[in-house]
Design a protein around this motif. Structure first.
Motif, mmCIF file in Angstrom:
data_model
loop_
_atom_site.group_PDB
_atom_site.id
_atom_site.type_symbol
_atom_site.label_atom_id
_atom_site.label_comp_id
_atom_site.label_asym_id
_atom_site.label_seq_id
_atom_site.Cartn_x
_atom_site.Cartn_y
_atom_site.Cartn_z
ATOM 1 N N CYS A 155 -7.609 -11.470 6.153
ATOM 2 C CA CYS A 155 -7.024 -10.574 7.148
ATOM 3 C C CYS A 155 -8.124 -9.748 7.831
ATOM 4 N N GLY A 156 -7.939 -9.509 9.114
ATOM 5 C CA GLY A 156 -8.821 -8.586 9.828
ATOM 6 C C GLY A 156 -9.914 -9.270 10.619
ATOM 7 N N THR A 157 -10.864 -8.466 11.018
ATOM 8 C CA THR A 157 -11.917 -8.919 11.928
ATOM 9 C C THR A 157 -13.274 -8.882 11.245
ATOM 10 N N TYR A 172 -8.923 -12.868 11.900
ATOM 11 C CA TYR A 172 -8.198 -13.708 10.953
ATOM 12 C C TYR A 172 -6.857 -13.070 10.598
ATOM 13 N N ALA A 173 -5.879 -13.935 10.344
ATOM 14 C CA ALA A 173 -4.562 -13.458 9.909
ATOM 15 C C ALA A 173 -3.974 -14.466 8.920
ATOM 16 N N THR A 174 -3.187 -13.952 7.996
ATOM 17 C CA THR A 174 -2.522 -14.787 6.986
ATOM 18 C C THR A 174 -1.072 -14.347 6.854
ATOM 19 N N GLN A 175 -0.200 -15.322 6.751
ATOM 20 C CA GLN A 175 1.213 -15.046 6.470
ATOM 21 C C GLN A 175 1.630 -15.956 5.328
ATOM 22 N N ILE A 176 2.173 -15.361 4.241
ATOM 23 C CA ILE A 176 2.566 -16.100 3.031
ATOM 24 C C ILE A 176 4.062 -15.961 2.840
ATOM 25 N N SER A 177 4.772 -17.085 2.840
ATOM 26 C CA SER A 177 6.226 -17.054 2.675
ATOM 27 C C SER A 177 6.602 -17.566 1.284
ATOM 28 N N ILE A 178 7.670 -16.975 0.741
ATOM 29 C CA ILE A 178 8.197 -17.357 -0.570
ATOM 30 C C ILE A 178 9.672 -17.687 -0.378
ATOM 31 N N HIS A 179 10.039 -18.928 -0.700
ATOM 32 C CA HIS A 179 11.406 -19.403 -0.456
ATOM 33 C C HIS A 179 12.074 -19.749 -1.780
ATOM 34 N N ASP A 228 2.472 -10.557 5.003
ATOM 35 C CA ASP A 228 1.458 -10.842 6.016
ATOM 36 C C ASP A 228 0.371 -9.778 5.938
ATOM 37 N N CYS A 229 -0.551 -9.797 6.869
ATOM 38 C CA CYS A 229 -1.662 -8.862 6.817
ATOM 39 C C CYS A 229 -1.205 -7.413 6.959
ATOM 40 N N CYS A 230 -0.128 -7.200 7.698
ATOM 41 C CA CYS A 230 0.397 -5.830 7.813
ATOM 42 C C CYS A 230 0.873 -5.323 6.451
ATOM 43 N N ARG A 231 1.624 -6.147 5.738
ATOM 44 C CA ARG A 231 2.131 -5.743 4.425
ATOM 45 C C ARG A 231 0.992 -5.596 3.417
ATOM 46 N N ILE A 232 0.040 -6.522 3.453
ATOM 47 C CA ILE A 232 -1.096 -6.438 2.531
ATOM 48 C C ILE A 232 -1.892 -5.161 2.788
ATOM 49 N N GLY A 233 -2.090 -4.816 4.064
ATOM 50 C CA GLY A 233 -2.791 -3.574 4.391
ATOM 51 C C GLY A 233 -2.044 -2.346 3.902
ATOM 52 N N GLU A 234 -0.735 -2.340 4.039
ATOM 53 C CA GLU A 234 0.061 -1.206 3.556
ATOM 54 C C GLU A 234 -0.096 -1.033 2.046
ATOM 55 N N LEU A 235 -0.089 -2.146 1.309
ATOM 56 C CA LEU A 235 -0.185 -2.069 -0.150
ATOM 57 C C LEU A 235 -1.590 -1.677 -0.617
ATOM 58 N N LEU A 236 -2.627 -2.153 0.070
ATOM 59 C CA LEU A 236 -3.995 -1.878 -0.362
ATOM 60 C C LEU A 236 -4.544 -0.557 0.175
ATOM 61 N N PRO A 240 -1.815 -0.688 7.750
ATOM 62 C CA PRO A 240 -2.616 -1.832 8.190
ATOM 63 C C PRO A 240 -3.988 -1.388 8.681
ATOM 64 N N VAL A 241 -4.996 -2.193 8.384
ATOM 65 C CA VAL A 241 -6.352 -1.931 8.851
ATOM 66 C C VAL A 241 -6.895 -3.186 9.514
ATOM 67 N N ASP A 242 -7.914 -3.000 10.368
ATOM 68 C CA ASP A 242 -8.483 -4.152 11.058
ATOM 69 C C ASP A 242 -9.723 -4.687 10.352
ATOM 70 N N ALA A 243 -10.277 -3.914 9.425
ATOM 71 C CA ALA A 243 -11.490 -4.354 8.734
ATOM 72 C C ALA A 243 -11.186 -5.587 7.889
#
Length: 279
Positions: A155-157, A172-179, A228-236, A240-243
Motif C-alpha cells: 500500500c502507498g507510494t 501501490y494498492a491492495t484489496q483482499i476479499s474474504i468470501h 483494502d489499503c484504507c482499512r489497513i491504514g486505519e488499523l496500523l 489512511p496514510v500514503d507512505a
C-alpha cells in the motif's frame, strides 16, 4: 482240528457287514459370508452390509432353536443395528437354511490419533458361537477445520530514491476479499504484520516483523468482506496514510473460505487466489 481252524478263519464264513451301517461324519460347519471386513469410517459415516449365514443340513440333529448375529464387545459401539435383531429360529436340522442379516456400521467420535477397532460378528446358535466374521474398523484422527491464509499487501507510494528501496518507485494498492461460500457461519481472525511501515523497512533481515494490529469478523453463510489499503491504514496508523507500507495479512477462519487479493499499480492489475492450509 486243522481243518476246523481253517474253516473258522475262512473270510467267506465271516458275517457280512451291515449295509445300513456307515462311518459317522461330523456335520458340515456353519458359514458366514463375507467372512471379513476392513472399513474406514469417519464420525457420522454409515456402512450397510448384507451378511449371509448358511446352516447346512444335519439329519438326525435336533436343529437350532435360535440363531443370532452378535457383535463382540470391542466393536459393539460401531454396530448401529443388526436386522433381524432376534435372529432366526427354530431351524429344523433336516434341511439347509440360508439366512440374511442386514448390518449397519457407523463411525464414532474421532480423537487426536487414529482409532483401530478389531473384533468379530459372531454367529451364535443356542448360546454357542458356531461361526465368526473378522471385523477391523479404523476411525481416522480428527481433522482440523480451522484454515489459515497468508496474504501479501502493498500500500502507498514509493518515491524516487537514490538508495535501496523495497519496491520500484510508484503507487501501490491492495484489496483482499474474504468470501464465506459455505452453509455455516465462519469466524475470521486477522493479524496485520508489516515488514515496511510508513516507508521504513522494519523487518529487513536480521530483524523481523510482528503483528501490529488485529481484527475479526463473523461472516454469515454466503457473505463476503474486504480489507483494502484504507482499512489497513486505519488499523496500523489510525487513519489512511500514503507512505509505503508492505506486510502480510494472516487470516484464521473456522472453516474454509475463498480469499482473493487484487494488486494494483500505475501500470497494471493482478488478481491472486490465495490457498489456505489446515491448522
Amino acid at each position: 482240528m486243522n481243518a476246523s481252524a481253517d474253516a473258522d478263519s475262512d473270510p467267506a464264513s465271516d458275517p457280512a457287514p451291515d449295509s445300513d451301517a456307515s462311518p459317522q461324519h461330523a456335520p458340515a460347519p456353519v458359514t458366514i459370508a463375507p467372512d471379513t471386513n476392513t472399513l474406514t469410517l469417519n464420525p457420522g459415516d454409515t456402512f450397510d452390509e448384507t451378511i449371509t449365514v448358511t446352516v447346512p443340513k444335519n439329519p438326525g440333529s435336533n436343529g437350532i432353536d435360535q440363531l443370532k448375529l452378535v457383535p463382540s464387545a470391542s466393536i459393539a459401539p460401531l454396530v448401529a443395528s443388526v436386522t433381524p435383531a432376534g435372529g432366526y429360529g427354530p431351524l429344523p436340522g433336516d434341511m439347509e437354511h440360508v439366512l440374511k442379516f442386514a448390518v449397519r456400521f457407523h463411525g464414532v467420535a474421532c480423537k487426536d490419533s487414529d482409532q483401530v477397532f478389531t473384533g468379530t460378528l459372531d454367529v451364535v446358535a443356542d448360546g454357542r458361537v458356531v461361526a465368526a466374521k473378522k471385523v477391523t474398523i479404523t476411525i481416522p484422527a480428527c481433522r482440523s477445520e480451522t484454515m489459515r491464509y497468508s496474504v501479501k499487501f502493498v500500500c502507498g507510494t514509493q518515491p524516487e530514491a537514490c538508495g535501496c528501496s523495497p519496491v520500484r518507485p510508484g503507487r501501490y494498492a491492495t484489496q483482499i476479499s474474504i468470501h464465506n461460500y459455505g452453509q455455516e457461519a465462519v469466524t475470521v481472525r486477522k493479524r496485520f504484520i508489516p515488514v515496511v511501515l510508513a516507508g521504513a523497512p522494519v523487518a529487513r533481515e536480521p530483524r523481523f516483523g510482528t503483528s501490529r494490529a488485529e481484527d475479526g469478523i463473523d461472516l454469515p453463510p454466503h457473505t463476503a468482506t474486504m480489507d483494502d489499503c484504507c482499512r489497513i491504514g486505519e488499523l496500523l496508523f489510525g487513519a489512511p496514510v500514503d507512505a509505503l507500507t508492505i506486510g502480510l495479512l494472516e487470516i484464521v477462519a473456522t472453516h474454509d473460505v475463498a480469499v482473493t487479493a487484487i494488486y494494483t499499480t500505475c501500470t497494471g492489475l493482478d488478481v491472486v487466489q490465495v490457498d489456505g492450509r489446515p491448522g
